[in-house]
Design a protein around this motif. Structure first.
Motif, PDB file in Angstrom:
ATOM      1  N   HIS A 100       0.839  -1.192   0.000  1.00 28.94           N
ATOM      2  CA  HIS A 100       0.000   0.000   0.000  1.00 28.94           C
ATOM      3  C   HIS A 100       0.877   1.245   0.000  1.00 28.94           C
ATOM      4  O   HIS A 100       1.714   1.421   0.887  1.00 28.94           O
ATOM      5  CB  HIS A 100      -0.892  -0.006   1.240  1.00 28.94           C
ATOM      6  CG  HIS A 100      -1.969   1.039   1.202  1.00 28.94           C
ATOM      7  ND1 HIS A 100      -1.715   2.387   1.329  1.00 28.94           N
ATOM      8  CD2 HIS A 100      -3.328   0.922   1.053  1.00 28.94           C
ATOM      9  CE1 HIS A 100      -2.837   3.056   1.263  1.00 28.94           C
ATOM     10  NE2 HIS A 100      -3.844   2.177   1.091  1.00 28.94           N
ATOM     11  N   PRO A 101       0.706   2.159  -1.008  1.00 27.03           N
ATOM     12  CA  PRO A 101       1.504   3.390  -0.994  1.00 27.03           C
ATOM     13  C   PRO A 101       1.190   4.191   0.262  1.00 27.03           C
ATOM     14  O   PRO A 101       0.043   4.254   0.700  1.00 27.03           O
ATOM     15  CB  PRO A 101       1.051   4.122  -2.253  1.00 27.03           C
ATOM     16  CG  PRO A 101       0.435   3.079  -3.120  1.00 27.03           C
ATOM     17  CD  PRO A 101      -0.179   2.088  -2.182  1.00 27.03           C
ATOM     18  N   PRO A 102       2.171   4.867   0.812  1.00 31.21           N
ATOM     19  CA  PRO A 102       1.910   5.641   2.043  1.00 31.21           C
ATOM     20  C   PRO A 102       1.175   6.946   1.788  1.00 31.21           C
ATOM     21  O   PRO A 102       0.757   7.602   2.746  1.00 31.21           O
ATOM     22  CB  PRO A 102       3.323   5.905   2.581  1.00 31.21           C
ATOM     23  CG  PRO A 102       4.201   5.860   1.371  1.00 31.21           C
ATOM     24  CD  PRO A 102       3.594   4.848   0.444  1.00 31.21           C
ATOM     25  N   CYS A 265       9.950   3.770   5.617  1.00 26.69           N
ATOM     26  CA  CYS A 265      10.770   4.616   4.751  1.00 26.69           C
ATOM     27  C   CYS A 265      11.273   5.814   5.555  1.00 26.69           C
ATOM     28  O   CYS A 265      10.744   6.135   6.625  1.00 26.69           O
ATOM     29  CB  CYS A 265       9.981   5.108   3.547  1.00 26.69           C
ATOM     30  SG  CYS A 265       9.530   3.814   2.372  1.00 26.69           S
ATOM     31  N   THR A 266      12.282   6.450   5.025  1.00 28.97           N
ATOM     32  CA  THR A 266      12.790   7.676   5.614  1.00 28.97           C
ATOM     33  C   THR A 266      12.692   8.795   4.582  1.00 28.97           C
ATOM     34  O   THR A 266      12.641   8.537   3.378  1.00 28.97           O
ATOM     35  CB  THR A 266      14.253   7.531   6.076  1.00 28.97           C
ATOM     36  OG1 THR A 266      15.049   7.176   4.931  1.00 28.97           O
ATOM     37  CG2 THR A 266      14.405   6.475   7.143  1.00 28.97           C
ATOM     38  N   VAL A 267      12.684  10.028   5.074  1.00 25.99           N
ATOM     39  CA  VAL A 267      12.588  11.201   4.209  1.00 25.99           C
ATOM     40  C   VAL A 267      13.793  12.093   4.470  1.00 25.99           C
ATOM     41  O   VAL A 267      14.076  12.427   5.634  1.00 25.99           O
ATOM     42  CB  VAL A 267      11.294  11.992   4.477  1.00 25.99           C
ATOM     43  CG1 VAL A 267      11.163  13.132   3.471  1.00 25.99           C
ATOM     44  CG2 VAL A 267      10.077  11.072   4.392  1.00 25.99           C
ATOM     45  N   GLU A 268      14.523  12.437   3.410  1.00 28.80           N
ATOM     46  CA  GLU A 268      15.669  13.318   3.566  1.00 28.80           C
ATOM     47  C   GLU A 268      15.242  14.622   4.266  1.00 28.80           C
ATOM     48  O   GLU A 268      14.176  15.183   3.973  1.00 28.80           O
ATOM     49  CB  GLU A 268      16.269  13.676   2.202  1.00 28.80           C
ATOM     50  CG  GLU A 268      17.120  12.577   1.602  1.00 28.80           C
ATOM     51  CD  GLU A 268      17.789  13.036   0.320  1.00 28.80           C
ATOM     52  OE1 GLU A 268      18.659  12.312  -0.175  1.00 28.80           O
ATOM     53  OE2 GLU A 268      17.434  14.115  -0.199  1.00 28.80           O
ATOM     54  N   THR A 269      16.106  15.078   5.161  1.00 24.84           N
ATOM     55  CA  THR A 269      15.815  16.325   5.872  1.00 24.84           C
ATOM     56  C   THR A 269      15.648  17.487   4.903  1.00 24.84           C
ATOM     57  O   THR A 269      14.768  18.337   5.059  1.00 24.84           O
ATOM     58  CB  THR A 269      16.941  16.635   6.872  1.00 24.84           C
ATOM     59  OG1 THR A 269      17.078  15.538   7.784  1.00 24.84           O
ATOM     60  CG2 THR A 269      16.639  17.923   7.642  1.00 24.84           C
ATOM     61  N   GLU A 295       4.582  10.523  -6.086  1.00 27.08           N
ATOM     62  CA  GLU A 295       5.517  10.392  -7.204  1.00 27.08           C
ATOM     63  C   GLU A 295       6.964  10.341  -6.699  1.00 27.08           C
ATOM     64  O   GLU A 295       7.801   9.656  -7.281  1.00 27.08           O
ATOM     65  CB  GLU A 295       5.333  11.563  -8.175  1.00 27.08           C
ATOM     66  CG  GLU A 295       4.010  11.545  -8.908  1.00 27.08           C
ATOM     67  CD  GLU A 295       3.867  10.310  -9.779  1.00 27.08           C
ATOM     68  OE1 GLU A 295       4.829   9.967 -10.495  1.00 27.08           O
ATOM     69  OE2 GLU A 295       2.797   9.672  -9.727  1.00 27.08           O
ATOM     70  N   THR A 296       7.269  11.055  -5.605  1.00 27.22           N
ATOM     71  CA  THR A 296       8.611  11.006  -5.023  1.00 27.22           C
ATOM     72  C   THR A 296       8.866   9.635  -4.418  1.00 27.22           C
ATOM     73  O   THR A 296       9.965   9.067  -4.549  1.00 27.22           O
ATOM     74  CB  THR A 296       8.753  12.093  -3.944  1.00 27.22           C
ATOM     75  OG1 THR A 296       8.463  13.366  -4.524  1.00 27.22           O
ATOM     76  CG2 THR A 296      10.161  12.116  -3.371  1.00 27.22           C
ATOM     77  N   TRP A 297       7.856   9.051  -3.767  1.00 26.07           N
ATOM     78  CA  TRP A 297       7.976   7.693  -3.197  1.00 26.07           C
ATOM     79  C   TRP A 297       8.252   6.674  -4.288  1.00 26.07           C
ATOM     80  O   TRP A 297       9.062   5.756  -4.110  1.00 26.07           O
ATOM     81  CB  TRP A 297       6.691   7.372  -2.434  1.00 26.07           C
ATOM     82  CG  TRP A 297       6.668   5.980  -1.846  1.00 26.07           C
ATOM     83  CD1 TRP A 297       7.346   5.532  -0.756  1.00 26.07           C
ATOM     84  CD2 TRP A 297       5.926   4.880  -2.353  1.00 26.07           C
ATOM     85  NE1 TRP A 297       7.075   4.204  -0.530  1.00 26.07           N
ATOM     86  CE2 TRP A 297       6.202   3.771  -1.496  1.00 26.07           C
ATOM     87  CE3 TRP A 297       5.065   4.708  -3.419  1.00 26.07           C
ATOM     88  CZ2 TRP A 297       5.634   2.522  -1.708  1.00 26.07           C
ATOM     89  CZ3 TRP A 297       4.495   3.464  -3.616  1.00 26.07           C
ATOM     90  CH2 TRP A 297       4.773   2.387  -2.781  1.00 26.07           C
ATOM     91  N   ARG A 301      15.036   6.179  -3.431  1.00 30.02           N
ATOM     92  CA  ARG A 301      16.326   5.474  -3.545  1.00 30.02           C
ATOM     93  C   ARG A 301      16.397   4.503  -2.378  1.00 30.02           C
ATOM     94  O   ARG A 301      16.630   4.896  -1.236  1.00 30.02           O
ATOM     95  CB  ARG A 301      17.469   6.483  -3.502  1.00 30.02           C
ATOM     96  CG  ARG A 301      18.819   5.829  -3.812  1.00 30.02           C
ATOM     97  CD  ARG A 301      19.923   6.855  -3.997  1.00 30.02           C
ATOM     98  NE  ARG A 301      20.149   7.643  -2.787  1.00 30.02           N
ATOM     99  CZ  ARG A 301      19.975   8.944  -2.710  1.00 30.02           C
ATOM    100  NH1 ARG A 301      19.583   9.617  -3.775  1.00 30.02           N
ATOM    101  NH2 ARG A 301      20.190   9.595  -1.572  1.00 30.02           N
ATOM    102  N   GLY A 302      16.125   3.257  -2.674  1.00 37.14           N
ATOM    103  CA  GLY A 302      16.015   2.269  -1.614  1.00 37.14           C
ATOM    104  C   GLY A 302      14.745   2.524  -0.831  1.00 37.14           C
ATOM    105  O   GLY A 302      13.631   2.394  -1.360  1.00 37.14           O
ATOM    106  N   THR A 303      14.928   2.873   0.436  1.00 33.58           N
ATOM    107  CA  THR A 303      13.769   3.209   1.265  1.00 33.58           C
ATOM    108  C   THR A 303      13.762   4.694   1.625  1.00 33.58           C
ATOM    109  O   THR A 303      13.040   5.102   2.547  1.00 33.58           O
ATOM    110  CB  THR A 303      13.782   2.378   2.559  1.00 33.58           C
ATOM    111  OG1 THR A 303      14.993   2.672   3.286  1.00 33.58           O
ATOM    112  CG2 THR A 303      13.692   0.886   2.275  1.00 33.58           C
ATOM    113  N   THR A 304      14.526   5.485   0.881  1.00 37.47           N
ATOM    114  CA  THR A 304      14.658   6.908   1.217  1.00 37.47           C
ATOM    115  C   THR A 304      13.998   7.763   0.145  1.00 37.47           C
ATOM    116  O   THR A 304      14.270   7.590  -1.052  1.00 37.47           O
ATOM    117  CB  THR A 304      16.138   7.304   1.345  1.00 37.47           C
ATOM    118  OG1 THR A 304      16.754   6.483   2.338  1.00 37.47           O
ATOM    119  CG2 THR A 304      16.263   8.785   1.726  1.00 37.47           C
TER     120      THR A 304
END
Length: 905
Positions: A100-102, A265-269, A295-297, A301-304
């Motif tokens: 499921h997309p977040p 997942c993680t999100v770049e600061t 679209e960014t998800w 890049r991996g889980t980021t």
């Protein structure tokens, strides 16, 4: 050319064109080397060279650094980068096991998405308090503020009671079966955009307001005014409304971070900071944010989730448009046409509000493979939401953010309204078992058929059947009408044949009787006119009434002219006087003088003519009235040519005497310039602003022949026409009297003794001893004028002419004892408006008064005379002076057999 770059060829892709334009930008900036450019942009020379190489699309950051180093327009290149990215960057395909997309993208969060919904805890607590305190609550917010997600994914899961979520269109715009504790009516604005019946709308609102359960409605903020049109609804929401505004930074942080954490997942600061900066304070930004995150998800890049992936997706401003454009252009040509129609049908046009989405029944679209493919592709891209029986745009943000759709909607809004009306009419017709009474007729059918012929228009099967049935019904009605008309015509033809024989005799008799009456009336009228002529000197009362009655009996031109002549004979000669109460005076060329008035006697008698108190040999050649209401006249008879101050006509004052004999002397219309002719060909220009002391300003010494006449242009007097003894007319520009110069010449080979210019000196009228007037056009080439017309105007020499101010009429006076008025509506075909017989001796100027049919002439003896060409006014003036109307006995003596109808009764 640096390594890696290649020239641009015809047909190159958008990527190569983008790269070539980057190179052109570098050239325009001064042709920096890539090493120099790298020092300015803080990127390596290799990176910048690759950016302009055309092999792949550079990142947005590299592109903008390149543009800044070349001092280009950063905003323009950022938009362009996103447009190219939409065409050349691959669309990430979801993995089969991605789960499921977040993020929901354009679609609203539903009840099933509650675990992914974050950021609205404080608003939900406030909303629950309001629901507990009031039975009816309205949630207002801009499109894209998150109303639907708040109600469905936020409020419903918090309720333990029976809760139903619906929309007005899902309910069919009716409210029944309210057996629950809480009813949530989302997208309440559909009641105004999709329900055309005001009574049905009012009933829906009343049912909600009187329901036993609690009610929460979600309304787009720009429909607040629509809600205000229902008084009971206004009362209900006055204290029961919640305005949903933009999210704050902390709420946005939860929306961004919490779904990603839940999806491991993680999100770049840097991305979080960028997203908060882009979205904070922006109304309606949530669907744009959610779509950009989705679209960014997909580009993670991996889980980021990275800032680079966000920029590649187009960011908040461009992600929706980029996805929509990429999906649309990937369709085949026929499928793109279908997609266009689908989007247009899914949009409800706003009337004073923004355009909104519209839920479309699947049956409104054709059951076609291509339609299924288009819907599937658009739904896969999250642009559309498909239910079992309906289709709708995922969010109205798509309408605002996709330029192609906005262009479709703005290009032909009338056509879109025609389409919507056709769709509704066809659906109604189909629901009524295709009742013929529900078909289109008249102009509505014509409008719909015309719309279907436009490029890109596609109708559904039901709509095509509806239009065909409407056309067939109209054609059948026309055939029936034609058959009925043909039968009626046959019957009428038979009746006409029967009536023809009887009617022919009647028509011939009536025609003969009418002709006989006309001939009798004309004969009687001319006999009466002769009688009137014989009584003019002895019995003016009777004469005036007889000539008027004669004209009214037979409206011929000669009788009209006799009426005008009778009227003119009652007008005495007028002379200048100390006060000028009415009417314009005329200048030397026959035009009305500025700020001047025709001299009208103040008493009941006429003042003496100038010849009475000047020496008999003197004759007046021009008359002018200055702005200060002083009147001056010129006399040019040798040897004592003079200027006279005739402001008080009873006591004229000699203003100036010329030291040399003059042949001609004339004031310009504004009285500022005086032109004199001395020896046969010597023309002098004088400053006459002080007529007591005229000052010589210039001389025309180049005239080859003796000057017989001079004529001024009527406005300003800056053009002078001279007529020599060989009938050649020369035009002179005297705007600067010190340096007069010839600007045109006319030699038509005929005798010319007088002329007249119109107000802008584009037309000249010339005439002479033959009585013929010729009109010439000076506009194209005043040295070689174009003949417009020539016409026989008088039976003897024409003495003076003048144009009316509007140039649509010309007045002329001749030695044949007549003053005539000519209609110049068509300058190629002048027509006579009237001929007045009277004393025309010594007339040197003709002009028009304030009224369009009032002609004034000036004579050399110092008198002015008015000539009225308005027949109705002339008759009215004559009747005012007749006193007792013709008695029945007087009428019978002159009009025996004609019913008694005196003209001045």
């Amino acid at each position: 050319m640096p390594r890696g770059e290649r020239p641009l060829d015809v047909g190159d892709s958008p990527l190569l064109k983008f790269a070539a334009d980057l190179r052109s930008l570098r050239d325009k900036a001064g042709g920096y080397s890539y090493r120099q450019l790298g020092a300015r942009a803080h990127y390596s020379a290799t990176t910048l060279s690759d950016a302009a190489g055309g092999r792949k699309l550079p990142t947005l950051a590299v592109t903008l650094a390149y543009v800044r180093a070349c001092e280009g327009d950063v905003a323009e290149w950022e938009d362009r980068w996103h447009r190219v990215a939409a065409e050349v960057l691959p669309t990430p395909q979801p993995a089969a096991d991605e789960g499921h997309p977040p993020y929901a993208g354009l679609a609203a969060y539903g009840t099933e998405d509650a675990e992914w919904f974050f950021g609205r805890d404080h608003v939900l607590e406030d909303l629950e308090k309001r629901i507990a305190a009031r039975r009816f609550v309205a949630v207002f917010g801009a499109s894209g503020a998150g109303k639907s997600s708040l109600l469905r994914a936020g409020l419903v899961p918090r309720r333990a009671d029976r809760t139903t979520v619906t929309t007005p269109s899902e309910r069919g715009f009716t409210v029944t079966d309210l057996d629950q504790d809480l009813l949530i009516v989302d997208q309440f604005e559909e009641l105004f955009t999709l329900c055309p019946d005001p009574d049905q709308r009012a009933a829906f609102i009343d049912a909600l307001l009187t329901a036993e359960c609690r009610v929460v409605v979600g309304v787009r903020a720009d429909f607040y005014g629509h809600c205000a049109q229902h008084p009971a609804l206004v009362k209900a929401i006055t204290d029961g409304q919640l305005l949903l505004g933009p999210m704050g930074p902390e709420e946005l942080r939860q929306v961004i971070m919490q779904p990603a954490v839940k999806a491991n997942c993680t999100v770049e600061t840097a991305l979080v900071s960028r997203l908060i900066a882009d979205a904070t304070g922006q109304a309606g930004v949530l669907p744009l944010l959610s779509h950009a995150l989705l679209e960014t998800w997909r580009r993670r890049r991996g889980t980021t989730l990275t800032l680079a992936g966000y920029e590649a997706a187009g960011g908040i401003q461009h992600a929706i448009a980029q996805t929509a454009e990429r999906t649309f252009t990937s369709l085949e040509k026929q499928q793109r046409a279908l997609a266009r129609q689908v989007f247009l049908r899914l949009t409800a046009l706003g009337d004073g509000t923004e355009d909104t989405k519209r839920r479309l029944p699947r049956a409104e679209l054709d059951d076609d493979v291509d339609v299924d493919v288009v819907l599937d592709r658009l739904a896969h891209a999250r642009l559309l939401t498909l239910d079992r029986d309906t289709v709708e745009i995922s969010h109205e943000a798509l309408i605002r953010s996709w330029p192609r759709l906005r262009n479709w909607l703005s290009t032909d809004r009338d056509g879109l309204r025609t389409m919507r009306q056709l769709t509704e009419a066809a659906a109604t017709w189909d629901s009524l078992d295709r009742d013929p009474d529900a078909l289109y007729r008249g102009s509505r059918l014509d409008t719909a058929l015309e719309w279907t012929t436009r490029d890109g228009v596609r109708t559904s099967t039901t709509e095509r059947d509806f239009l065909k049935a409407s056309q067939d019904a109209r054609n059948e009605q026309r055939r029936r009408d034609h058959r009925q008309t043909r039968r009626l015509r046959q019957l009428v033809a038979l009746l006409l044949v029967l009536l023809l024989f009887a009617g022919s005799a009647v028509v011939l008799a009536i025609r003969a009787q009418k002709q006989a009456a006309q001939e009798r009336n004309l004969s009687v009228a001319r006999l009466v006119a002769n009688e009137a002529q014989s009584k003019r000197a002895t019995d003016r009362r009777t004469a005036n009434q007889l000539i008027i009655a004669a004209y009214q009996l037979s409206h011929t031109d000669d009788l009209r002219d006799q009426v005008l002549s009778f009227h003119a004979s009652t007008s005495a000669d007028l002379v200048s006087r100390s006060v000028f109460p009415t009417g314009p005076a005329t200048g030397p060329d026959g035009t009305a003088l500025p700020n001047a008035r025709v001299p009208v006697p103040a008493d009941d008698h006429v003042f003496r003519r100038l010849g009475g108190f000047l020496t008999p040999r003197n004759t007046v050649t021009s008359l002018v009235v200055t702005d200060s209401q002083q009147a001056f006249a010129t006399t040019a008879e040798s040897p004592d040519a003079q200027i006279w101050d005739i402001t008080d006509a009873r006591s004229p004052v000699l203003a100036h005497t010329f030291k040399q004999p003059l042949i001609h002397a004339a004031f310009s219309p504004d009285g500022q310039t005086l032109v004199t002719v001395e020896s046969p060909a010597l023309v002098r220009l004088w400053d006459a602003s002080n007529p007591y002391q005229p000052v010589l300003r210039g001389t025309i010494t180049t005239h080859p022949r003796a000057v017989n006449a001079i004529v001024f242009s009527p406005v300003g007097g800056t053009t002078l026409a001279t007529i020599d003894n060989q009938s050649t007319v020369r035009l002179w520009d005297i705007a600067n009297p010190a340096e007069p110069r010839q600007v045109g010449e006319l030699d038509d080979g005929q005798d010319v003794t007088t002329a007249a210019l119109d107000r802008d000196s584009t037309t000249i009228a010339v005439a002479g001893r033959s009585g013929t007037i010729r009109l010439w056009d000076l506009r194209a080439n005043p040295w070689n004028p174009t003949r417009l017309a020539d016409f026989d105007a008088h039976r003897d020499r024409v003495t003076a002419m003048g144009f009316r101010r509007d140039g649509a009429a010309l007045a002329s006076a001749g030695k044949d004892g007549t003053v005539r008025m000519w209609d110049l509506a068509s300058r190629q075909h002048p027509t006579q408006r009237g001929r007045i017989s009277g004393n025309t001796d010594s007339i040197y100027a003709v002009g028009f008064g304030d009224a369009p049919d009032w002609v004034i002439t000036a004579s050399a003896d110092g008198t002015s005379r008015s000539w009225e060409f308005n027949l109705d006014l002339a008759i009215a003036n004559m009747c005012e002076t007749v006193g007792q109307p013709l008695t029945p006995d007087e009428w019978r003596r002159n009009f025996n057999g004609i019913p008694y109808s005196p003209p001045c009764s």
